[in-house]
Design a protein around this motif. Structure first.
Motif, PDB file in Angstrom:
ATOM      1  N   ALA A 112       6.330 -17.088  61.838  1.00 53.67           N
ATOM      2  CA  ALA A 112       7.011 -18.346  61.542  1.00 53.67           C
ATOM      3  C   ALA A 112       6.051 -19.527  61.648  1.00 53.67           C
ATOM      4  O   ALA A 112       6.113 -20.470  60.851  1.00 53.67           O
ATOM      5  CB  ALA A 112       8.185 -18.533  62.503  1.00 53.67           C
TER       6      ALA A 112
ATOM      7  N   ARG B  53       2.866 -19.481  61.063  1.00 53.52           N
ATOM      8  CA  ARG B  53       1.938 -19.450  59.935  1.00 53.52           C
ATOM      9  C   ARG B  53       2.592 -19.911  58.632  1.00 53.52           C
ATOM     10  O   ARG B  53       1.963 -20.567  57.808  1.00 53.52           O
ATOM     11  CB  ARG B  53       1.381 -18.034  59.760  1.00 53.52           C
ATOM     12  N   SER B  54       3.859 -19.569  58.455  1.00 55.56           N
ATOM     13  CA  SER B  54       4.522 -19.858  57.188  1.00 55.56           C
ATOM     14  C   SER B  54       5.464 -21.060  57.244  1.00 55.56           C
ATOM     15  O   SER B  54       5.884 -21.563  56.212  1.00 55.56           O
ATOM     16  CB  SER B  54       5.329 -18.635  56.749  1.00 55.56           C
ATOM     17  N   LEU B  55       5.800 -21.474  58.497  1.00 61.28           N
ATOM     18  CA  LEU B  55       6.811 -22.520  58.715  1.00 61.28           C
ATOM     19  C   LEU B  55       8.106 -22.166  57.991  1.00 61.28           C
ATOM     20  O   LEU B  55       8.820 -23.025  57.482  1.00 61.28           O
ATOM     21  CB  LEU B  55       6.293 -23.892  58.258  1.00 61.28           C
ATOM     22  N   SER B  56       8.372 -20.859  57.986  1.00 61.88           N
ATOM     23  CA  SER B  56       9.606 -20.354  57.387  1.00 61.88           C
ATOM     24  C   SER B  56      10.233 -19.380  58.369  1.00 61.88           C
ATOM     25  O   SER B  56       9.535 -18.576  58.986  1.00 61.88           O
ATOM     26  CB  SER B  56       9.302 -19.638  56.071  1.00 61.88           C
ATOM     27  N   VAL B  57      11.552 -19.482  58.520  1.00 62.87           N
ATOM     28  CA  VAL B  57      12.225 -18.629  59.485  1.00 62.87           C
ATOM     29  C   VAL B  57      13.431 -17.948  58.841  1.00 62.87           C
ATOM     30  O   VAL B  57      13.901 -18.348  57.779  1.00 62.87           O
ATOM     31  CB  VAL B  57      12.696 -19.436  60.722  1.00 62.87           C
ATOM     32  N   SER B  58      13.940 -16.932  59.517  1.00 61.75           N
ATOM     33  CA  SER B  58      15.110 -16.201  59.043  1.00 61.75           C
ATOM     34  C   SER B  58      16.328 -17.119  59.016  1.00 61.75           C
ATOM     35  O   SER B  58      16.466 -18.020  59.845  1.00 61.75           O
ATOM     36  CB  SER B  58      15.377 -15.013  59.963  1.00 61.75           C
ATOM     37  N   ALA B  59      17.232 -16.860  58.094  1.00 61.07           N
ATOM     38  CA  ALA B  59      18.434 -17.683  57.966  1.00 61.07           C
ATOM     39  C   ALA B  59      19.345 -17.550  59.171  1.00 61.07           C
ATOM     40  O   ALA B  59      20.152 -18.446  59.438  1.00 61.07           O
ATOM     41  CB  ALA B  59      19.193 -17.296  56.698  1.00 61.07           C
TER      42      ALA B  59
END
Length: 262
Positions: A238, A240-246
């Motif tokens: 998270a 590294r991508s600044l994206s997380v699971s919904a």
């Protein structure tokens, strides 16, 4: 001690429908699992140790383990605590720790025979420890006796495993645990000789499935440090991508874990 909780936990170890025991490493992870509907939750010694910046399996986390256990006793869950080898070589000291945890509301403990130097504790001495624990918490704590015959490099494996499990059963263990064992044929042979003593195995993504383990007679499947390591990996991913699971918990939901079971 709360005998009815011990009995409830013991009864979750069912033939054909093994207890799936997720392992937490702090209050928030245990509370999240309890909130998600898991009636029983264990702790992972690796997770507790690593979260505290200490090594696992060396007896360094007694204080952290007891502190966490006392906090987890507030949860509406049946909690089993990994106490490594008991944090002592003295049977009376291990028994005193077990009694302290039982008095705090903990329903189970894992006690392993692996030593920090990579060897197995002497069989007779391990049985002496188990007998002392059993006498100190009769009817109030589920004692899960772990053997590291398949966990430590160069350990005895199949022949010695059966000998140790039988000895631990006769010393008063409620259940026995063999982490690292994945051979379904050997698992079936062990369970057939354990009569009513539940066998616990450690889940591995590349190992047998829960239905396969159930078919082989396993009555408890632990997650060990898997969830803790998965959380570490997810955190790095998270970042590294600044994206997380919904389905990541919200701030408010996470904050509520601290007081939901106070």
């Amino acid at each position: 001690m709360k005998p009815h909780r011990y009995e409830e936990f013991r009864d979750l170890h069912r033939a054909g429908a093994p207890l799936l025991l997720p392992n937490a490493w702090d209050h928030a992870s245990a509370a999240a699992l309890a909130t998600a509907g898991f009636r029983a939750v264990g702790t992972t010694s690796l997770g507790v140790a690593a979260a505290a910046g200490l090594p696992d399996g060396t007896g360094a986390t007694r204080a952290e383990t007891v502190r966490l256990a006392r906090g987890l006793s507030r949860l509406d869950a049946l909690v089993s605590v990994d106490i490594e080898g008991g944090f002592s070589e003295c049977p009376e000291e291990v028994a005193a720790l077990a009694a302290e945890l039982a008095d705090a509301g903990i329903v189970g403990v894992n006690i392993e025979d692996g030593r920090p130097d990579g060897t197995l504790r002497d069989l007779s001495h391990q049985c002496e420890i188990l007998r002392a624990v059993r006498e100190s918490v009769a009817g109030g704590l589920f004692v899960n006796a772990r053997t590291d015959t398949y966990w430590l490099p160069g350990a005895g494996q199949a022949p010695e495993t059966g000998e140790r499990l039988d000895a631990y059963r006769r010393a008063g263990a409620d259940g026995v645990f063999v982490p690292g064992l994945r051979d379904l044929r050997i698992i079936s042979e062990l369970t057939s000789g354990l009569t009513d003593t539940p066998l616990n195995t450690l889940h591995a993504p590349e190992g047998p499935s829960v239905p396969e383990l159930a078919e082989a007679g396993v009555r408890r499947v632990s997650c060990g440090s898997l969830l803790f390591r998965a959380a570490l990996g997810a955190a790095v991913a998270a970042a590294r991508s600044l994206s997380v699971s919904a389905d990541i918990p919200s701030y408010a939901e996470t904050q509520a874990l601290a007081g939901a079971f106070a």
